[in-house]
Motif scaffolding. Sequence first.
Motif, PDB file in Angstrom:
ATOM      1  N   VAL A 143       0.872  -1.173   0.000  1.00 46.60           N
ATOM      2  CA  VAL A 143       0.000   0.000   0.000  1.00 46.60           C
ATOM      3  C   VAL A 143       0.910   1.224   0.000  1.00 46.60           C
ATOM      4  O   VAL A 143       1.816   1.332   0.835  1.00 46.60           O
ATOM      5  N   THR A 144       0.676   2.152  -0.936  1.00 48.38           N
ATOM      6  CA  THR A 144       1.540   3.320  -1.080  1.00 48.38           C
ATOM      7  C   THR A 144       0.804   4.617  -0.814  1.00 48.38           C
ATOM      8  O   THR A 144      -0.281   4.840  -1.350  1.00 48.38           O
ATOM      9  N   PHE A 145       1.393   5.451   0.033  1.00 46.19           N
ATOM     10  CA  PHE A 145       0.908   6.806   0.275  1.00 46.19           C
ATOM     11  C   PHE A 145       1.821   7.745  -0.494  1.00 46.19           C
ATOM     12  O   PHE A 145       3.000   7.881  -0.149  1.00 46.19           O
ATOM     13  N   LYS A 146       1.311   8.386  -1.523  1.00 48.60           N
ATOM     14  CA  LYS A 146       2.124   9.291  -2.325  1.00 48.60           C
ATOM     15  C   LYS A 146       1.324  10.536  -2.664  1.00 48.60           C
ATOM     16  O   LYS A 146       0.107  10.586  -2.463  1.00 48.60           O
ATOM     17  N   GLY A 147       2.004  11.530  -3.201  1.00 52.77           N
ATOM     18  CA  GLY A 147       1.323  12.764  -3.570  1.00 52.77           C
ATOM     19  C   GLY A 147       0.648  13.384  -2.363  1.00 52.77           C
ATOM     20  O   GLY A 147       1.234  13.530  -1.288  1.00 52.77           O
ATOM     21  N   ALA A 148      -0.628  13.734  -2.530  1.00 53.08           N
ATOM     22  CA  ALA A 148      -1.373  14.374  -1.447  1.00 53.08           C
ATOM     23  C   ALA A 148      -1.589  13.432  -0.265  1.00 53.08           C
ATOM     24  O   ALA A 148      -1.849  13.872   0.855  1.00 53.08           O
ATOM     25  N   SER A 149      -1.492  12.122  -0.496  1.00 48.92           N
ATOM     26  CA  SER A 149      -1.689  11.152   0.586  1.00 48.92           C
ATOM     27  C   SER A 149      -0.463  11.025   1.484  1.00 48.92           C
ATOM     28  O   SER A 149      -0.558  10.464   2.582  1.00 48.92           O
ATOM     29  N   ALA A 150       0.690  11.524   1.012  1.00 48.39           N
ATOM     30  CA  ALA A 150       1.928  11.351   1.774  1.00 48.39           C
ATOM     31  C   ALA A 150       1.828  11.930   3.181  1.00 48.39           C
ATOM     32  O   ALA A 150       2.358  11.363   4.139  1.00 48.39           O
ATOM     33  N   LYS A 151       1.104  13.058   3.297  1.00 47.16           N
ATOM     34  CA  LYS A 151       0.987  13.674   4.629  1.00 47.16           C
ATOM     35  C   LYS A 151       0.220  12.772   5.592  1.00 47.16           C
ATOM     36  O   LYS A 151       0.437  12.810   6.808  1.00 47.16           O
ATOM     37  N   MET A 152      -0.698  11.947   5.056  1.00 47.33           N
ATOM     38  CA  MET A 152      -1.468  11.033   5.890  1.00 47.33           C
ATOM     39  C   MET A 152      -0.597   9.897   6.418  1.00 47.33           C
ATOM     40  O   MET A 152      -0.880   9.317   7.466  1.00 47.33           O
ATOM     41  N   ALA A 153       0.469   9.572   5.677  1.00 46.33           N
ATOM     42  CA  ALA A 153       1.351   8.487   6.098  1.00 46.33           C
ATOM     43  C   ALA A 153       2.030   8.815   7.427  1.00 46.33           C
ATOM     44  O   ALA A 153       2.323   7.922   8.219  1.00 46.33           O
ATOM     45  N   LYS A 154       2.266  10.089   7.672  1.00 44.19           N
ATOM     46  CA  LYS A 154       2.952  10.476   8.905  1.00 44.19           C
ATOM     47  C   LYS A 154       2.097  10.180  10.134  1.00 44.19           C
ATOM     48  O   LYS A 154       2.620   9.880  11.206  1.00 44.19           O
ATOM     49  N   HIS A 155       0.769  10.254   9.981  1.00 46.20           N
ATOM     50  CA  HIS A 155      -0.123   9.879  11.083  1.00 46.20           C
ATOM     51  C   HIS A 155      -0.048   8.374  11.334  1.00 46.20           C
ATOM     52  O   HIS A 155      -0.017   7.915  12.478  1.00 46.20           O
ATOM     53  N   LEU A 156      -0.015   7.613  10.231  1.00 43.96           N
ATOM     54  CA  LEU A 156       0.116   6.160  10.359  1.00 43.96           C
ATOM     55  C   LEU A 156       1.446   5.815  11.019  1.00 43.96           C
ATOM     56  O   LEU A 156       1.507   4.949  11.907  1.00 43.96           O
ATOM     57  N   ASN A 157       2.517   6.489  10.619  1.00 41.22           N
ATOM     58  CA  ASN A 157       3.835   6.224  11.197  1.00 41.22           C
ATOM     59  C   ASN A 157       3.864   6.492  12.698  1.00 41.22           C
ATOM     60  O   ASN A 157       4.519   5.779  13.458  1.00 41.22           O
ATOM     61  N   MET A 158       3.140   7.528  13.125  1.00 43.93           N
ATOM     62  CA  MET A 158       3.094   7.853  14.548  1.00 43.93           C
ATOM     63  C   MET A 158       2.504   6.689  15.337  1.00 43.93           C
ATOM     64  O   MET A 158       3.011   6.303  16.401  1.00 43.93           O
ATOM     65  N   HIS A 159       1.427   6.108  14.804  1.00 43.59           N
ATOM     66  CA  HIS A 159       0.790   4.978  15.489  1.00 43.59           C
ATOM     67  C   HIS A 159       1.678   3.737  15.441  1.00 43.59           C
ATOM     68  O   HIS A 159       1.735   2.968  16.418  1.00 43.59           O
ATOM     69  N   LEU A 160       2.388   3.540  14.325  1.00 42.56           N
ATOM     70  CA  LEU A 160       3.261   2.372  14.208  1.00 42.56           C
ATOM     71  C   LEU A 160       4.416   2.445  15.197  1.00 42.56           C
ATOM     72  O   LEU A 160       4.885   1.413  15.690  1.00 42.56           O
ATOM     73  N   MET A 161       4.875   3.648  15.515  1.00 46.27           N
ATOM     74  CA  MET A 161       5.952   3.802  16.488  1.00 46.27           C
ATOM     75  C   MET A 161       5.528   3.335  17.874  1.00 46.27           C
ATOM     76  O   MET A 161       6.362   2.957  18.703  1.00 46.27           O
TER      77      MET A 161
END
Length: 242
Positions: A160-178
């Motif tokens: 699953v890839t977060f790119k373009g305008a979705s890239a900013k949403m990936a940072k929220h996912l990364n926070m939870h993964l941490m």
Amino acid sequence: EINSEKRKTKRSQKMATIAKRKTNLPSGDFGIPDDYHIDIAQEDIKVPSVILLQKMTELVELEDINWKAGQFYDMGTDSVIDSFDALVVSYYVTARLLGEKDPKTGRAEALRFSSDGKHWDDDGSVIQPDEFKWKEDGQFAKKSFHYLVLIRGTDMPTIVTFKGASAKMAKHLNMHLMRTKPSWRSYFHFQSTQEETNGNKYYVMKANPQPKDTCDQDTADLCIGFWEMSQQTRISSSEMTA
């Protein structure tokens, strides 16, 4: 009608025979030698992706499928879905520097590409922080975030890839993964939401944590196996190339 009944009977008998054969398969290791392997080059292996569909998406696989913007196309199952739940197994970052957009297609060629999000592949140089800073002419590096996931109800991983305008949403996912150990402890709900910029409407991907929706042990064992595989060799998809 009689011939139809005969065909049904023969088909049932055939299915019963196949089922019986399956139950009689040996449960051992099939006598596989210790040095058994299939020598397939890494560049010849691609993991299927889940694609967020936009209004202008063009995929050959979608020619005979009804779909609408905001849905997802799962290449692994060749199906269009509205949303999905998945466990995150592993994580990758890529980066690219795009040239000017083609006035006819609206697409831009990747002038430089980074397969690790840290170094440019063409000369191995470190990507400087200011290369990611926004520039009005669009000449700045952009990151894409890729997740190796196991979608609920499947037994093979997907990217699953977060790119373009979705890239900013990936940072929220990364926070939870941490805060989640292991990353596949519980499911995330992946869905799309519509945004608008300068009158242009488009969809971005988001992932909401479901901390109470934990995976079972058999599924966790699958994830461990896929995680170990991802540590030994780089997983790649069409979304992770230049």
